[in-house]
Design a protein around this motif. Structure first.
Motif, PDB file in Angstrom:
ATOM      1  N   LYS A 110       0.832  -1.214   0.000  1.00 53.49           N
ATOM      2  CA  LYS A 110       0.000   0.000   0.000  1.00 53.49           C
ATOM      3  C   LYS A 110       0.865   1.262   0.000  1.00 53.49           C
ATOM      4  CE  LYS A 110      -4.042  -2.021   2.204  1.00 53.49           C
ATOM      5  NZ  LYS A 110      -4.990  -1.921   3.302  1.00 53.49           N
ATOM      6  N   ILE A 111       1.924   1.245   0.807  1.00 52.89           N
ATOM      7  CA  ILE A 111       2.830   2.405   0.823  1.00 52.89           C
ATOM      8  C   ILE A 111       3.513   2.537  -0.536  1.00 52.89           C
ATOM      9  CG2 ILE A 111       4.885   3.410   1.896  1.00 52.89           C
ATOM     10  CD1 ILE A 111       4.007   1.910   4.477  1.00 52.89           C
ATOM     11  N   LEU A 112       3.898   1.405  -1.091  1.00 53.42           N
ATOM     12  CA  LEU A 112       4.533   1.392  -2.411  1.00 53.42           C
ATOM     13  C   LEU A 112       3.587   1.952  -3.479  1.00 53.42           C
ATOM     14  CD1 LEU A 112       7.265   0.538  -3.491  1.00 53.42           C
ATOM     15  CD2 LEU A 112       6.323  -1.717  -3.972  1.00 53.42           C
ATOM     16  N   GLN A 113       2.309   1.578  -3.368  1.00 54.21           N
ATOM     17  CA  GLN A 113       1.306   2.076  -4.316  1.00 54.21           C
ATOM     18  C   GLN A 113       1.159   3.597  -4.207  1.00 54.21           C
ATOM     19  OE1 GLN A 113      -0.398   0.658  -6.692  1.00 54.21           O
ATOM     20  NE2 GLN A 113      -2.168   1.964  -7.077  1.00 54.21           N
ATOM     21  N   LEU A 114       1.147   4.117  -2.974  1.00 50.88           N
ATOM     22  CA  LEU A 114       1.042   5.568  -2.763  1.00 50.88           C
ATOM     23  C   LEU A 114       2.234   6.290  -3.396  1.00 50.88           C
ATOM     24  CD1 LEU A 114      -0.502   7.940  -1.384  1.00 50.88           C
ATOM     25  CD2 LEU A 114       0.985   7.581   0.595  1.00 50.88           C
ATOM     26  N   LEU A 115       3.436   5.740  -3.173  1.00 51.76           N
ATOM     27  CA  LEU A 115       4.647   6.342  -3.768  1.00 51.76           C
ATOM     28  C   LEU A 115       4.594   6.266  -5.289  1.00 51.76           C
ATOM     29  CD1 LEU A 115       7.403   4.971  -1.338  1.00 51.76           C
ATOM     30  CD2 LEU A 115       6.311   7.218  -1.315  1.00 51.76           C
ATOM     31  N   GLU A 137      14.818   6.768   1.151  1.00 49.98           N
ATOM     32  CA  GLU A 137      14.848   6.238   2.522  1.00 49.98           C
ATOM     33  C   GLU A 137      13.622   5.364   2.797  1.00 49.98           C
ATOM     34  OE1 GLU A 137      15.351   9.373   5.395  1.00 49.98           O
ATOM     35  OE2 GLU A 137      17.292   9.962   4.531  1.00 49.98           O
ATOM     36  N   LEU A 138      12.441   5.891   2.410  1.00 48.41           N
ATOM     37  CA  LEU A 138      11.204   5.139   2.653  1.00 48.41           C
ATOM     38  C   LEU A 138      11.174   3.860   1.808  1.00 48.41           C
ATOM     39  CD1 LEU A 138       8.557   5.056   4.162  1.00 48.41           C
ATOM     40  CD2 LEU A 138       7.538   6.535   2.413  1.00 48.41           C
ATOM     41  N   ALA A 139      11.602   4.004   0.552  1.00 47.77           N
ATOM     42  CA  ALA A 139      11.635   2.846  -0.350  1.00 47.77           C
ATOM     43  C   ALA A 139      12.581   1.780   0.187  1.00 47.77           C
ATOM     44  CB  ALA A 139      12.064   3.293  -1.739  1.00 47.77           C
ATOM     45  N   GLN A 140      13.689   2.220   0.772  1.00 49.28           N
ATOM     46  CA  GLN A 140      14.689   1.304   1.336  1.00 49.28           C
ATOM     47  C   GLN A 140      14.081   0.466   2.462  1.00 49.28           C
ATOM     48  OE1 GLN A 140      17.732   1.164  -0.190  1.00 49.28           O
ATOM     49  NE2 GLN A 140      17.906  -0.704   1.014  1.00 49.28           N
ATOM     50  N   ARG A 141      13.292   1.136   3.305  1.00 45.80           N
ATOM     51  CA  ARG A 141      12.638   0.436   4.422  1.00 45.80           C
ATOM     52  C   ARG A 141      11.719  -0.663   3.898  1.00 45.80           C
ATOM     53  NH1 ARG A 141      12.799   2.476   9.375  1.00 45.80           N
ATOM     54  NH2 ARG A 141      13.735   4.518   9.664  1.00 45.80           N
ATOM     55  N   ILE A 142      10.962  -0.328   2.840  1.00 47.64           N
ATOM     56  CA  ILE A 142      10.024  -1.311   2.268  1.00 47.64           C
ATOM     57  C   ILE A 142      10.819  -2.459   1.638  1.00 47.64           C
ATOM     58  CG2 ILE A 142       8.260  -1.670   0.484  1.00 47.64           C
ATOM     59  CD1 ILE A 142       7.566   1.344   0.862  1.00 47.64           C
ATOM     60  N   ALA A 143      11.850  -2.101   0.883  1.00 48.16           N
ATOM     61  CA  ALA A 143      12.627  -3.100   0.133  1.00 48.16           C
ATOM     62  C   ALA A 143      13.331  -4.085   1.055  1.00 48.16           C
ATOM     63  CB  ALA A 143      13.638  -2.385  -0.759  1.00 48.16           C
ATOM     64  N   SER A 144      13.682  -3.615   2.247  1.00 50.86           N
ATOM     65  CA  SER A 144      14.444  -4.503   3.148  1.00 50.86           C
ATOM     66  C   SER A 144      13.596  -5.680   3.636  1.00 50.86           C
ATOM     67  CB  SER A 144      14.974  -3.720   4.346  1.00 50.86           C
ATOM     68  OG  SER A 144      13.875  -3.206   5.081  1.00 50.86           O
ATOM     69  N   TYR A 149       9.452  -6.828  -3.052  1.00 47.96           N
ATOM     70  CA  TYR A 149       9.320  -5.378  -2.868  1.00 47.96           C
ATOM     71  C   TYR A 149      10.559  -4.656  -3.384  1.00 47.96           C
ATOM     72  CZ  TYR A 149       5.613  -6.918   0.300  1.00 47.96           C
ATOM     73  OH  TYR A 149       4.508  -7.517   0.832  1.00 47.96           O
ATOM     74  N   ARG A 150      11.721  -5.317  -3.217  1.00 44.81           N
ATOM     75  CA  ARG A 150      12.967  -4.705  -3.686  1.00 44.81           C
ATOM     76  C   ARG A 150      12.885  -4.453  -5.193  1.00 44.81           C
ATOM     77  NH1 ARG A 150      16.600  -8.336  -1.764  1.00 44.81           N
ATOM     78  NH2 ARG A 150      16.187  -7.572   0.307  1.00 44.81           N
ATOM     79  N   LYS A 151      12.359  -5.449  -5.922  1.00 44.55           N
ATOM     80  CA  LYS A 151      12.222  -5.294  -7.387  1.00 44.55           C
ATOM     81  C   LYS A 151      11.239  -4.173  -7.725  1.00 44.55           C
ATOM     82  CE  LYS A 151      13.346  -9.992  -8.853  1.00 44.55           C
ATOM     83  NZ  LYS A 151      12.771 -11.300  -9.180  1.00 44.55           N
ATOM     84  N   ASN A 152      10.113  -4.130  -6.982  1.00 45.30           N
ATOM     85  CA  ASN A 152       9.111  -3.089  -7.230  1.00 45.30           C
ATOM     86  C   ASN A 152       9.662  -1.692  -6.965  1.00 45.30           C
ATOM     87  OD1 ASN A 152       7.331  -5.082  -7.870  1.00 45.30           O
ATOM     88  ND2 ASN A 152       6.203  -5.024  -5.943  1.00 45.30           N
ATOM     89  N   VAL A 153      10.429  -1.568  -5.882  1.00 42.98           N
ATOM     90  CA  VAL A 153      11.044  -0.283  -5.536  1.00 42.98           C
ATOM     91  C   VAL A 153      12.022   0.142  -6.632  1.00 42.98           C
ATOM     92  CG1 VAL A 153      12.730   0.774  -3.971  1.00 42.98           C
ATOM     93  CG2 VAL A 153      10.730  -0.400  -3.041  1.00 42.98           C
ATOM     94  N   GLN A 154      12.813  -0.826  -7.102  1.00 43.73           N
ATOM     95  CA  GLN A 154      13.775  -0.544  -8.171  1.00 43.73           C
ATOM     96  C   GLN A 154      13.063  -0.034  -9.420  1.00 43.73           C
ATOM     97  OE1 GLN A 154      16.102  -4.050  -8.533  1.00 43.73           O
ATOM     98  NE2 GLN A 154      18.033  -2.984  -8.742  1.00 43.73           N
ATOM     99  N   GLN A 155      11.968  -0.717  -9.747  1.00 43.95           N
ATOM    100  CA  GLN A 155      11.165  -0.349 -10.925  1.00 43.95           C
ATOM    101  C   GLN A 155      10.617   1.070 -10.779  1.00 43.95           C
ATOM    102  OE1 GLN A 155      10.455  -2.699 -13.635  1.00 43.95           O
ATOM    103  NE2 GLN A 155       9.991  -0.732 -14.567  1.00 43.95           N
ATOM    104  N   LEU A 156      10.102   1.379  -9.596  1.00 44.86           N
ATOM    105  CA  LEU A 156       9.545   2.714  -9.317  1.00 44.86           C
ATOM    106  C   LEU A 156      10.620   3.793  -9.532  1.00 44.86           C
ATOM    107  CD1 LEU A 156       7.317   3.686  -6.319  1.00 44.86           C
ATOM    108  CD2 LEU A 156       9.398   4.963  -6.713  1.00 44.86           C
ATOM    109  N   LEU A 157      11.797   3.559  -8.959  1.00 50.00           N
ATOM    110  CA  LEU A 157      12.887   4.550  -9.069  1.00 50.00           C
ATOM    111  C   LEU A 157      13.368   4.687 -10.513  1.00 50.00           C
ATOM    112  CD1 LEU A 157      14.857   3.700  -5.808  1.00 50.00           C
ATOM    113  CD2 LEU A 157      13.557   5.784  -6.259  1.00 50.00           C
ATOM    114  N   GLN A 158      13.444   3.557 -11.226  1.00 50.14           N
ATOM    115  CA  GLN A 158      13.884   3.614 -12.634  1.00 50.14           C
ATOM    116  C   GLN A 158      12.896   4.409 -13.483  1.00 50.14           C
ATOM    117  OE1 GLN A 158      14.393  -0.489 -13.744  1.00 50.14           O
ATOM    118  NE2 GLN A 158      16.448  -0.622 -12.885  1.00 50.14           N
TER     119      GLN A 158
END
Length: 471
Positions: A110-115, A137-144, A149-158
């Motif tokens: 849900k946090i990932l979706q908001l971001l 920082e927030l993405a890092q917390r989720i990815a850990s 989630y790590r892949k999703n965070v990477q995709q979001l940042l890319q």
């Protein structure tokens, strides 16, 4: 599993827009005021709290868009992001060691979706290093918490970095275009015939020119961020008189560049008409532009249509009575009637509604095109902003006003996402974007030399212009 993000067209329903937000028990006593299940106002803190998901709750997409759009009237996006990070850490206990994995799995997406919503809809907010730092920082917390989630965070940042790179590239292209047209104008002043072709030589098909104009319009429209409308008239927060919320923080000028394009097209039309020495050539160019304007209307490109009409209505053009006498003006009269400003542009607004309806049921990109008369869109949003206070007397944020603002801006968001279906012609595009255009004085001078001044005011102006041009 997160709800799929619907397209902008589906965000506001036909009866107006979807205000039925999911209420949790806290909302009724937590500084938010509802009427008939519609959120009307709230304290800024409560509205921020309402944006942050928890295990049982994810904010409605209309709320996310409306709040992210309007919150910048009260605080910088990086301040909002910092607060959200803090709330996530406090509420969702993301920082606690030994976090229950099952609980984490419920909240992280849900946090990932908001971001994702934020970075996709308002990417320019992240041109601020502080925003990027908080996001990472927030993405890092989720990815850990999980490999997925790590892949999703990477995709979001890319995706975000790609968008920001694209806007930087676009800004460089605009700067080059400006430089080229300035250089050519210098050459034009010293050797008028050396580089100046006319539009009909470059493109003798009005339909083709209307298509290329539509390319330019859609590209420039696409780069305007929704927040640029709000930043265009940010005022000071009445509860904090010294604090101008954006002023010095503006990260883009795509909206201004688009308005400059409208002005350029108007002057280009006037230049193309006035630069011809022979009356029959001027009449031919006028008829050509009337046909281009009609094709723009048929496509749904109202911005180019209005720019062309503005160019033909400029005094140096409209005073050429002998030239206009040679023009079949029936088609022009119809177009002018469509764009008539009386009754608050009633005819245009009716045509725009028709084009919008067509685009909603369209099966092809060709039928989806709606390019609004942009200056009027800005004016509408400006008057809506000016006409209502941002805060109510009790200090609450007037959220009802922001629903209306978001409704108008979200319609624009739908229009700007259409891909141009026409093939690009680089030679025509290059000409439209870089050919030199006359200044006001140069237009009047060319106009007086084509058809002599008719009264003392025009004669005096002509003398002055000739004197200045000879010096």
């Amino acid at each position: 599993k997160m709800p799929q993000t619907p397209p902008f067209a589906a965000m506001f329903d036909s009866s107006g827009y979807n205000r039925n937000l999911y209420q949790s028990k806290e909302d009724n006593c937590g500084g938010l005021y509802y009427h008939d299940n519609n959120l009307l106002s709230g304290s800024l803190e409560a509205l921020i709290q309402h944006l942050v998901p928890n295990v049982d709750y994810y904010p409605d997409r209309t709320y996310i868009f409306t709040f992210l759009l309007s919150s910048r009237l009260f605080m910088h996006p990086y301040e909002l992001m910092a607060k959200i990070c803090r709330l996530c850490i406090e509420q969702q206990r993301l920082s606690e060691p030994g976090l229950d994995k099952n609980w984490m799995q419920k909240i992280a997406p849900k946090i990932l979706q908001l971001l994702t919503e934020w970075t996709e809809t308002f990417p320019y907010d992240f041109r601020d290093e502080r925003m990027m730092r908080n996001l990472k920082e927030l993405a890092q917390r989720i990815a850990s918490g999980d490999e997925m989630y790590r892949k999703n965070v990477q995709q979001l940042l890319q995706n975000l970095i790609r968008k920001l790179a694209a806007v930087s590239q676009y800004e460089e292209v605009l700067a080059k275009i400006d430089a080229t047209s300035t250089d050519r104008l210098t050459v034009l002043k010293t050797k008028p015939q050396s580089i100046q072709r006319d539009i009909i030589t470059v493109c003798n098909d009005p339909y083709m020119l209307a298509q290329q104009l539509t390319h330019i319009e859609l590209e420039r429209l696409n780069y305007i961020g929704p927040e640029e409308f709000i930043q265009a008239f940010v005022q000071k927060d009445p509860l904090n008189n010294d604090k101008n919320c954006y002023g010095y923080q503006k990260k883009t000028r795509n909206l201004e560049a688009y308005v400059e394009w409208f002005n350029r097209l108007s002057y280009l039309v006037a230049t193309e008409i006035c630069m011809h020495v022979k009356k029959k050539h001027r009449a031919r160019v006028i008829e050509y532009f009337i046909d281009v304007a009609r094709e723009c209307f048929n496509i749904g490109n109202f911005n180019s249509l209005m720019a062309i009409i503005s160019g033909m209505n400029m005094s140096p053009v409209s005073r050429l009575k002998k030239t206009w006498a040679k023009v079949k003006t029936a088609k022009f009269d119809i177009l002018e009637h469509q764009m008539d400003p009386s009754s608050n542009f009633y005819n245009y607004r009716t045509a725009l509604r028709g084009a919008t309806q067509r685009s909603l049921t369209a099966h092809s990109n060709r039928e989806k095109i709606v390019i609004p008369f942009f200056s009027l869109l800005i004016k509408d949003i400006y008057f809506l902003n000016e006409g209502c206070a941002n805060r109510l007397p009790n200090g609450h944020v007037n959220f009802e006003k922001f629903w209306e603002l978001a409704k108008q801006v979200s319609e624009f968001m739908t229009w700007k996402q259409v891909e141009c279906p026409f093939e690009r012609d680089w030679e025509i595009l290059q000409y439209l974007l870089t050919v030199p255009v006359f200044s006001d004085d140069a237009l009047y001078l060319a106009s007086y030399e084509s058809e002599s001044p008719e009264n003392h005011i025009e004669k005096d102006r002509w003398k002055t212009l000739r004197f200045v041009s000879e010096v």
